[in-house]
Write an enzyme that holds these catalytic residues in place. Structure first.
Site, PDB file in Angstrom:
ATOM      1  CG  LEU A   1     -29.042  10.128  31.273  1.00  0.00           C
ATOM      2  CD1 LEU A   1     -29.932   8.918  31.550  1.00  0.00           C
ATOM      3  CD2 LEU A   1     -29.871  11.402  31.391  1.00  0.00           C
TER       4      LEU A   1
ATOM      5  CE  LYS B   1     -31.931   3.709  40.443  1.00  0.00           C
ATOM      6  NZ  LYS B   1     -31.780   4.691  39.378  1.00  0.00           N
TER       7      LYS B   1
ATOM      8  CB  ALA C   1     -29.679  -1.460  26.401  1.00  0.00           C
TER       9      ALA C   1
ATOM     10  CE1 TYR D   1     -23.488  11.904  40.379  1.00  0.00           C
ATOM     11  CE2 TYR D   1     -25.226  10.774  39.170  1.00  0.00           C
ATOM     12  CZ  TYR D   1     -24.359  10.830  40.238  1.00  0.00           C
ATOM     13  OH  TYR D   1     -24.353   9.837  41.179  1.00  0.00           O
TER      14      TYR D   1
ATOM     15  CG  ASP E   1     -34.311   7.003  38.114  1.00  0.00           C
ATOM     16  OD1 ASP E   1     -33.836   7.990  38.719  1.00  0.00           O
ATOM     17  OD2 ASP E   1     -34.002   5.830  38.375  1.00  0.00           O
TER      18      ASP E   1
ATOM     19  CB  ALA F   1     -29.721   5.440  33.284  1.00  0.00           C
TER      20      ALA F   1
ATOM     21  CB  SER G   1     -28.990  11.224  47.342  1.00  0.00           C
ATOM     22  OG  SER G   1     -29.079  10.854  45.994  1.00  0.00           O
TER      23      SER G   1
HETATM   24  P1  NAP Z   1     -26.252  -0.025  33.943  1.00  0.00           P
HETATM   25  O1  NAP Z   1     -27.656  -0.484  34.237  1.00  0.00           O
HETATM   26  O2  NAP Z   1     -25.118  -0.806  34.470  1.00  0.00           O
HETATM   27  O3  NAP Z   1     -26.114   0.043  32.346  1.00  0.00           O
HETATM   28  C1  NAP Z   1     -24.924   0.398  31.724  1.00  0.00           C
HETATM   29  C2  NAP Z   1     -25.136   0.554  30.216  1.00  0.00           C
HETATM   30  O4  NAP Z   1     -23.946   1.146  29.714  1.00  0.00           O
HETATM   31  C3  NAP Z   1     -25.342  -0.751  29.491  1.00  0.00           C
HETATM   32  O5  NAP Z   1     -26.157  -0.516  28.387  1.00  0.00           O
HETATM   33  C4  NAP Z   1     -23.906  -1.097  29.051  1.00  0.00           C
HETATM   34  O6  NAP Z   1     -23.864  -1.839  27.853  1.00  0.00           O
HETATM   35  C5  NAP Z   1     -23.341   0.274  28.762  1.00  0.00           C
HETATM   36  N1  NAP Z   1     -21.900   0.331  28.956  1.00  0.00           N
HETATM   37  C6  NAP Z   1     -21.224   0.105  30.102  1.00  0.00           C
HETATM   38  N2  NAP Z   1     -19.903   0.273  29.903  1.00  0.00           N
HETATM   39  C7  NAP Z   1     -19.758   0.600  28.596  1.00  0.00           C
HETATM   40  C8  NAP Z   1     -18.631   0.893  27.782  1.00  0.00           C
HETATM   41  N3  NAP Z   1     -17.388   0.882  28.285  1.00  0.00           N
HETATM   42  N4  NAP Z   1     -18.831   1.191  26.487  1.00  0.00           N
HETATM   43  C9  NAP Z   1     -20.084   1.198  25.980  1.00  0.00           C
HETATM   44  N5  NAP Z   1     -21.189   0.937  26.688  1.00  0.00           N
HETATM   45  C10 NAP Z   1     -21.024   0.639  27.988  1.00  0.00           C
HETATM   46  O7  NAP Z   1     -26.034   1.460  34.430  1.00  0.00           O
HETATM   47  P2  NAP Z   1     -27.131   2.615  34.621  1.00  0.00           P
HETATM   48  O8  NAP Z   1     -27.711   2.539  35.976  1.00  0.00           O
HETATM   49  O9  NAP Z   1     -28.072   2.573  33.469  1.00  0.00           O
HETATM   50  O10 NAP Z   1     -26.226   3.926  34.589  1.00  0.00           O
HETATM   51  C11 NAP Z   1     -25.649   4.409  33.400  1.00  0.00           C
HETATM   52  C12 NAP Z   1     -25.068   5.792  33.653  1.00  0.00           C
HETATM   53  O11 NAP Z   1     -26.116   6.716  33.923  1.00  0.00           O
HETATM   54  C13 NAP Z   1     -24.121   5.865  34.863  1.00  0.00           C
HETATM   55  O12 NAP Z   1     -23.039   6.686  34.563  1.00  0.00           O
HETATM   56  C14 NAP Z   1     -24.965   6.499  35.929  1.00  0.00           C
HETATM   57  O13 NAP Z   1     -24.187   7.242  36.865  1.00  0.00           O
HETATM   58  C15 NAP Z   1     -25.836   7.422  35.125  1.00  0.00           C
HETATM   59  N6  NAP Z   1     -27.083   7.728  35.830  1.00  0.00           N
HETATM   60  C16 NAP Z   1     -27.325   9.024  36.101  1.00  0.00           C
HETATM   61  C17 NAP Z   1     -28.485   9.365  36.767  1.00  0.00           C
HETATM   62  C18 NAP Z   1     -28.748  10.814  37.090  1.00  0.00           C
HETATM   63  O14 NAP Z   1     -29.551  11.082  37.975  1.00  0.00           O
HETATM   64  N7  NAP Z   1     -28.133  11.738  36.368  1.00  0.00           N
HETATM   65  C19 NAP Z   1     -29.403   8.372  37.152  1.00  0.00           C
HETATM   66  C20 NAP Z   1     -29.124   7.046  36.834  1.00  0.00           C
HETATM   67  C21 NAP Z   1     -27.951   6.732  36.169  1.00  0.00           C
HETATM   68  P3  NAP Z   1     -23.989  -3.440  27.809  1.00  0.00           P
HETATM   69  O15 NAP Z   1     -25.443  -3.725  27.668  1.00  0.00           O
HETATM   70  O16 NAP Z   1     -23.190  -3.812  26.621  1.00  0.00           O
HETATM   71  O17 NAP Z   1     -23.414  -3.957  29.088  1.00  0.00           O
END
Ligand code: NAP
Length: 480
Positions: A420, A277, A337, A422, A313, A340, A230
């Protein structure tokens, strides 16, 4: 000396840490030759004793002898720590100042003691510059350093900032607060103190020399933040539009402190990222409808001392996807879930899509599906069902585990796949999707879009989205 020569091509004022050498006196002759061949370069010679956080194991007298040799070799400034200066005769220090300039410095590599008494001790010793560098473990200590610089009225210029991970704010803003200079490393691996930024970052990313009291200050609140892109993206936008603004990483384990001291900096706006957040919602005066719906915000606008929360987002997911297909009525699979995924699910539902959720922990998927009126799909069903788009919102495939993909190639049944994640730029999932002929959307598109909408909320101006995208693309294309 080779490193000094390289540094001298970029900067005219260098500090040489003679205490990093086994035999500091062995550097004196090469130093003399270097200064003869590079007369425009000003060198600060430092030989800090190990008792005070440096590497020199000798006595105060031995340290003094090294520094006198360095002065005789032509060094423009000699850095002597306060404790040594207090032990040496005043006449010796006065004699040195006949020949060159003296910095009397105080460093604390562990914490930040009260600054007032330290400043008094420094000012008791006649010198050409004072340097006060504690370590910040809290946000408050950073702010106290900036306040100290702001209030300082002494005739001898004062250098002041904090070391440590939390100290970056004071390193960047110290000159704006009245500090005489700030320190940088030539390369990240050459940093001589914790939290020391590189010269390129200080000069080109944060533009420290251009910051003034009118500069608007923004930042990203989260922990950890070492890999945040950022600052690159937002500072590129300010540069592009010639704005007097800067965007800083604000890594903290105590986000409330940053909000408490927002007025001291003063902060105009914040990006909010993992894990805060939802954590700071109770500090906000108002939350926009999307933020309320998702139960999370990623943007704070600070106006007249109050904080207003927004969720951009959702736009980050919805806008790039809606360029690839009409969302109304489209069947879209969201993988994950977490935070993101929530933004994706609510955003897509809000735009009339039928949303299907698959998640490792089925109960999390069920909870989200119930809230957003979406459906849950099992792993077995993924093989059979087809969708108009897939949005991947888990960390699977993210650096450093870049070979992983949540879906096997025969589970990708959609003409559009948006990952998502990156980093890396092209994930294993996208590589597989591309091989199957799908149109792919990269995670940096979300990062750029949500950032552009933040920029607009803060400044009221259209964001230079192409520049922001290009900055991210370039950073993510660079070899790891
Ligand atoms: P989060 O709130 O921690 O959620 C993680 C999710 O991924 C949960 O649903 C979790 O499942 C699942 N998960 C984690 N490890 C896993 C695995 N080994 N196998 C299968 N499922 C798994 O994280 P988040 O903030 O949503 O972020 C998720 C991703 O999106 C990250 O890589 C982040 O960098 C990316 N992101 C990108 C942007 C962008 O601007 N491009 C913005 C936000 C996030 P459970 O429910 O079973 O724990």
């Amino acid at each position: 000396m080779q490193r000094a020569e390289r540094a001298a091509r970029e900067e005219s004022l260098l500090e040489l840490r003679l205490d990093a050498l086994k035999q500091p006196t062995s550097a004196i002759q090469p130093l003399r030759e270097f200064l003869r061949s590079s007369p425009q370069t000003l060198v600060i010679a430092t030989c800090r004793k190990s008792t005070y956080g440096g590497g020199f194991k000798g006595s105060t007298e031995a340290e003094w002898a090294v520094l006198k040799h360095a002065a005789a070799a032509g060094c423009a400034l000699i850095d002597l720590e306060l404790q040594s200066a207090e032990r040496l005769p005043a006449s010796a220090l006065a004699g040195l100042r006949q020949q060159t300039n003296l910095i009397v410095s105080y460093h604390d590599y562990k914490t930040a003691p009260p600054l007032g008494p330290l400043l008094e001790r420094l000012e008791a010793i006649p010198a050409d510059l004072y340097k006060l560098v504690p370590t910040a473990n809290t946000w408050r200590q950073n702010i106290e350093m900036l306040r100290c610089l702001d209030a300082y009225t002494g005739a001898t210029p004062l250098i002041g900032f904090c070391m440590g991970e939390s100290g970056l704010l004071s390193r960047i803003l110290s000159m704006r607060a009245g500090g005489a200079m700030t320190y940088a490393a030539l390369d990240p691996e050459e940093a001589t103190a914790a939290g020391q930024p590189t010269l390129a970052d200080l000069r080109h990313l944060y533009r420290v020399e251009a910051l003034n009291k009118a500069t608007r200050i923004y930042g990203v609140l989260g922990y950890p933040l070492a890999h945040s892109l950022s600052p690159l993206m937002h500072n590129a936008a300010y540069r592009r539009l010639g704005m007097n603004a800067v965007y800083l990483p604000l890594p903290t384990k105590r986000p409330a402190e940053v909000l408490d001291f927002a007025d001291d900096i003063p902060l105009s706006g914040l990006s909010v990222t993992h894990p805060y957040k939802s954590a700071i919602l109770d500090r906000l005066e108002r939350i926009d409808p999307l933020g309320k719906l998702v139960g999370a915000i990623n943007t704070v606008v600070r106006s007249q001392g109050k904080f207003y929360g927004y969720n951009t987002d959702i736009a980050g997911v919805v806008e790039p996807l809606s360029l690839a297909l009409p969302l109304r009525g489209a069947k879209i699979l969201v993988l994950g879930a977490g935070g993101a995924a929530r933004a994706a699910v609510f955003g897509l539902r809000g735009n009339g899509a039928q949303v299907f959720i698959h998640n490792r922990t089925r109960e999390h998927a069920q909870k989200l599906a119930a809230e957003a009126r979406a459906k849950v799909v099992s792993r077995a069903e993924l093989k059979k069902l087809s969708f108009q788009a897939i949005v991947h919102a888990t960390p699977v495939g993210q650096y450093p585990k870049t070979g992983e993909s949540l879906l096997e190639a025969d589970e990708i049944h959609a003409p559009v796949v948006f990952d998502l994640v990156y980093n890396p730029l092209e994930t294993e999932l996208l590589r597989r999707a591309r091989e199957r002929g799908a149109r792919v959307i990269h995670g940096f598109e979300m990062l750029a879009l949500q950032g552009a909408r933040q920029f607009e909320l803060w400044t009221g101006k259209p964001a230079p989205l192409d520049d922001m995208r290009r900055e991210l693309f370039t950073a993510l294309s660079a070899p790891a």
